[in-house]
Motif scaffolding. Sequence first.
Motif, PDB file in Angstrom:
ATOM      1  N   ARG A  74      22.697  32.958  38.424  1.00  0.00           N
ATOM      2  CA  ARG A  74      21.894  32.874  39.645  1.00  0.00           C
ATOM      3  C   ARG A  74      22.116  31.526  40.358  1.00  0.00           C
ATOM      4  O   ARG A  74      22.118  30.477  39.717  1.00  0.00           O
ATOM      5  CB  ARG A  74      20.408  33.030  39.299  1.00  0.00           C
ATOM      6  CG  ARG A  74      19.517  33.250  40.489  1.00  0.00           C
ATOM      7  CD  ARG A  74      18.239  33.933  40.053  1.00  0.00           C
ATOM      8  NE  ARG A  74      17.627  33.249  38.923  1.00  0.00           N
ATOM      9  CZ  ARG A  74      16.707  32.291  39.033  1.00  0.00           C
ATOM     10  NH1 ARG A  74      16.276  31.919  40.211  1.00  0.00           N
ATOM     11  NH2 ARG A  74      16.220  31.719  37.965  1.00  0.00           N
ATOM     12  N   GLY A  75      22.333  31.584  41.668  1.00  0.00           N
ATOM     13  CA  GLY A  75      22.497  30.349  42.440  1.00  0.00           C
ATOM     14  C   GLY A  75      23.903  29.772  42.343  1.00  0.00           C
ATOM     15  O   GLY A  75      24.168  28.693  42.856  1.00  0.00           O
ATOM     16  N   HIS A  76      24.808  30.487  41.649  1.00  0.00           N
ATOM     17  CA  HIS A  76      26.175  29.984  41.498  1.00  0.00           C
ATOM     18  C   HIS A  76      27.150  31.054  41.961  1.00  0.00           C
ATOM     19  O   HIS A  76      26.857  32.246  41.897  1.00  0.00           O
ATOM     20  CB  HIS A  76      26.424  29.604  40.030  1.00  0.00           C
ATOM     21  CG  HIS A  76      25.543  28.464  39.600  1.00  0.00           C
ATOM     22  ND1 HIS A  76      24.214  28.649  39.298  1.00  0.00           N
ATOM     23  CD2 HIS A  76      25.791  27.144  39.503  1.00  0.00           C
ATOM     24  CE1 HIS A  76      23.673  27.469  39.008  1.00  0.00           C
ATOM     25  NE2 HIS A  76      24.615  26.544  39.120  1.00  0.00           N
ATOM     26  N   LEU A  77      28.325  30.616  42.433  1.00  0.00           N
ATOM     27  CA  LEU A  77      29.257  31.584  43.002  1.00  0.00           C
ATOM     28  C   LEU A  77      30.051  32.271  41.902  1.00  0.00           C
ATOM     29  O   LEU A  77      30.585  31.620  41.003  1.00  0.00           O
ATOM     30  CB  LEU A  77      30.195  30.881  43.992  1.00  0.00           C
ATOM     31  CG  LEU A  77      29.445  30.255  45.184  1.00  0.00           C
ATOM     32  CD1 LEU A  77      30.412  29.500  46.085  1.00  0.00           C
ATOM     33  CD2 LEU A  77      28.706  31.317  45.986  1.00  0.00           C
ATOM     34  N   CYS A  78      30.100  33.603  41.989  1.00  0.00           N
ATOM     35  CA  CYS A  78      30.712  34.391  40.921  1.00  0.00           C
ATOM     36  C   CYS A  78      32.090  34.879  41.366  1.00  0.00           C
ATOM     37  O   CYS A  78      32.299  35.254  42.510  1.00  0.00           O
ATOM     38  CB  CYS A  78      29.795  35.577  40.599  1.00  0.00           C
ATOM     39  SG  CYS A  78      30.517  36.703  39.411  1.00  0.00           S
ATOM     40  N   CYS A  79      33.039  34.891  40.416  1.00  0.00           N
ATOM     41  CA  CYS A  79      34.413  35.251  40.770  1.00  0.00           C
ATOM     42  C   CYS A  79      34.689  36.736  40.575  1.00  0.00           C
ATOM     43  O   CYS A  79      35.839  37.165  40.596  1.00  0.00           O
ATOM     44  CB  CYS A  79      35.402  34.405  39.983  1.00  0.00           C
ATOM     45  SG  CYS A  79      35.390  34.782  38.224  1.00  0.00           S
ATOM     46  N   ASN A  80      33.624  37.540  40.374  1.00  0.00           N
ATOM     47  CA  ASN A  80      33.780  39.007  40.321  1.00  0.00           C
ATOM     48  C   ASN A  80      34.705  39.515  39.244  1.00  0.00           C
ATOM     49  O   ASN A  80      35.432  40.477  39.422  1.00  0.00           O
ATOM     50  CB  ASN A  80      34.292  39.522  41.660  1.00  0.00           C
ATOM     51  CG  ASN A  80      33.206  39.434  42.664  1.00  0.00           C
ATOM     52  OD1 ASN A  80      32.176  40.075  42.520  1.00  0.00           O
ATOM     53  ND2 ASN A  80      33.409  38.593  43.654  1.00  0.00           N
ATOM     54  N   TYR A  81      34.671  38.849  38.149  1.00  0.00           N
ATOM     55  CA  TYR A  81      35.514  39.247  37.022  1.00  0.00           C
ATOM     56  C   TYR A  81      34.856  40.425  36.311  1.00  0.00           C
ATOM     57  O   TYR A  81      33.652  40.425  36.085  1.00  0.00           O
ATOM     58  CB  TYR A  81      35.605  38.046  36.090  1.00  0.00           C
ATOM     59  CG  TYR A  81      36.719  38.070  35.094  1.00  0.00           C
ATOM     60  CD1 TYR A  81      37.999  37.655  35.459  1.00  0.00           C
ATOM     61  CD2 TYR A  81      36.497  38.449  33.786  1.00  0.00           C
ATOM     62  CE1 TYR A  81      39.023  37.641  34.529  1.00  0.00           C
ATOM     63  CE2 TYR A  81      37.515  38.438  32.851  1.00  0.00           C
ATOM     64  CZ  TYR A  81      38.772  38.029  33.228  1.00  0.00           C
ATOM     65  OH  TYR A  81      39.791  38.007  32.307  1.00  0.00           O
ATOM     66  N   LEU A  82      35.648  41.431  35.983  1.00  0.00           N
ATOM     67  CA  LEU A  82      35.114  42.563  35.225  1.00  0.00           C
ATOM     68  C   LEU A  82      35.526  42.418  33.752  1.00  0.00           C
ATOM     69  O   LEU A  82      36.509  41.741  33.448  1.00  0.00           O
ATOM     70  CB  LEU A  82      35.635  43.885  35.785  1.00  0.00           C
ATOM     71  CG  LEU A  82      35.323  44.158  37.262  1.00  0.00           C
ATOM     72  CD1 LEU A  82      35.861  45.520  37.654  1.00  0.00           C
ATOM     73  CD2 LEU A  82      33.825  44.085  37.537  1.00  0.00           C
ATOM     74  N   THR A  83      34.747  43.043  32.894  1.00  0.00           N
ATOM     75  CA  THR A  83      34.980  42.827  31.474  1.00  0.00           C
ATOM     76  C   THR A  83      35.079  44.155  30.706  1.00  0.00           C
ATOM     77  O   THR A  83      34.444  45.142  31.085  1.00  0.00           O
ATOM     78  CB  THR A  83      33.821  42.010  30.861  1.00  0.00           C
ATOM     79  OG1 THR A  83      32.600  42.713  31.078  1.00  0.00           O
ATOM     80  CG2 THR A  83      33.708  40.639  31.487  1.00  0.00           C
TER      81      THR A  83
END
Length: 361
Positions: A74-83
């Motif tokens: 939350r509040g941080h930019l996510c690189c949309n990595y899937l797992t």
Amino acid sequence: MNYSTFYKNLFSRIFCTQEISEHPLVVSALKKMEGIPVSIINAREDLPPEYRNQRTLFIQKPKGNIVGRCPGSRGHLCCNYLTINAYEGCTLGCTYCIMKSYLNFSPITVNIDIEKSVEQVLKIRENNPGQIIRIGTGETGDSLLYDPLFDLSRQYVEAFSGIPEIYFELKTKTDFIDHLVGIKNKGNAVIGFSLNPDRLALEEEKFAAPPAARFAAAEKAINSGYKIAFHFDPIIRCKDWREGYSRVLDAMEVFPEGKIAWISLGTFRYPPVLKDKMGKRWYLYDEFVPCRDGKFRYLQKIRTGMYGMVKNRLKKMFPKVPVYLCMESPAVWQKVFGKNPGKINDLCVIFKPVGYHFENS
Ligand code: SF4
């Protein structure tokens, strides 16, 4: 390296669920571990409490989905990595391992559900036409530590090899790549190596391969047709961090830019529950601030200084390789890159959200 002896020293007991026990990959793995007692059970709940530890290997066909999204922060930019959570748990013993805070079922678990997970990834691709999809097995454990036993990575590499939009990543601190070298069609498979200076690796990543061995494996991976990635995560502020990380960067200079898919950077961070499980490590006595996601990080000024040093050097060596921050705030992005990833040419493709929804069944 004799993998059979290595794994026999690692595990003293194996449990496997009935429905997966005849799967050829399981049969072949059990053969390599002949001599270790194997019990067939119905479900993970049947695993006796005295065996719920890292000396136990548990093999199952999982009930829910193993394809998911990196949880982000939350509040941080996510690189949309899937797992794809193929392996859960890890015995490499990194003192900072975040999994100590959330994996409470401690046997090393191998989830075998290749067809369904491949199908789900293909569905995601179908629903997001033309979009780059980055997906990997390194979120809940090391992608390659147990892979010479089960050969799961090969199944995924081969399944995704004909799809140019899918970048399937195996993230590791081992040099266990020999079993992957001979795969014929690798497509856009990426082998990602986590990096730290020698002394940090020796003291804080106890059973991982030394950095020189990881670099040698990276070279072998390139020579056999893989792309590679590097992950500086966690970057730890030790006394001589500048010199330490500079030496790692020096060693990277030999790698051809065109073979590096991406490089990520993330400074050390921890949720409060992890701190309680880490004991008295020297790097915990630094100054940390609570952030919006509840994790503690170095002061913003310290983080931007460390990121800046590593990123500037990387961009000088490899101007075309995407370099990004893992779970960082927009403010830190602004200070390190001058803008948010959505406005950076080689990163906006990576940071564009991938849409999907599955029923959990
Ligand atoms: S390699 Fe990764 S998963 Fe394994 S102990 Fe280290 S940090 Fe944890």
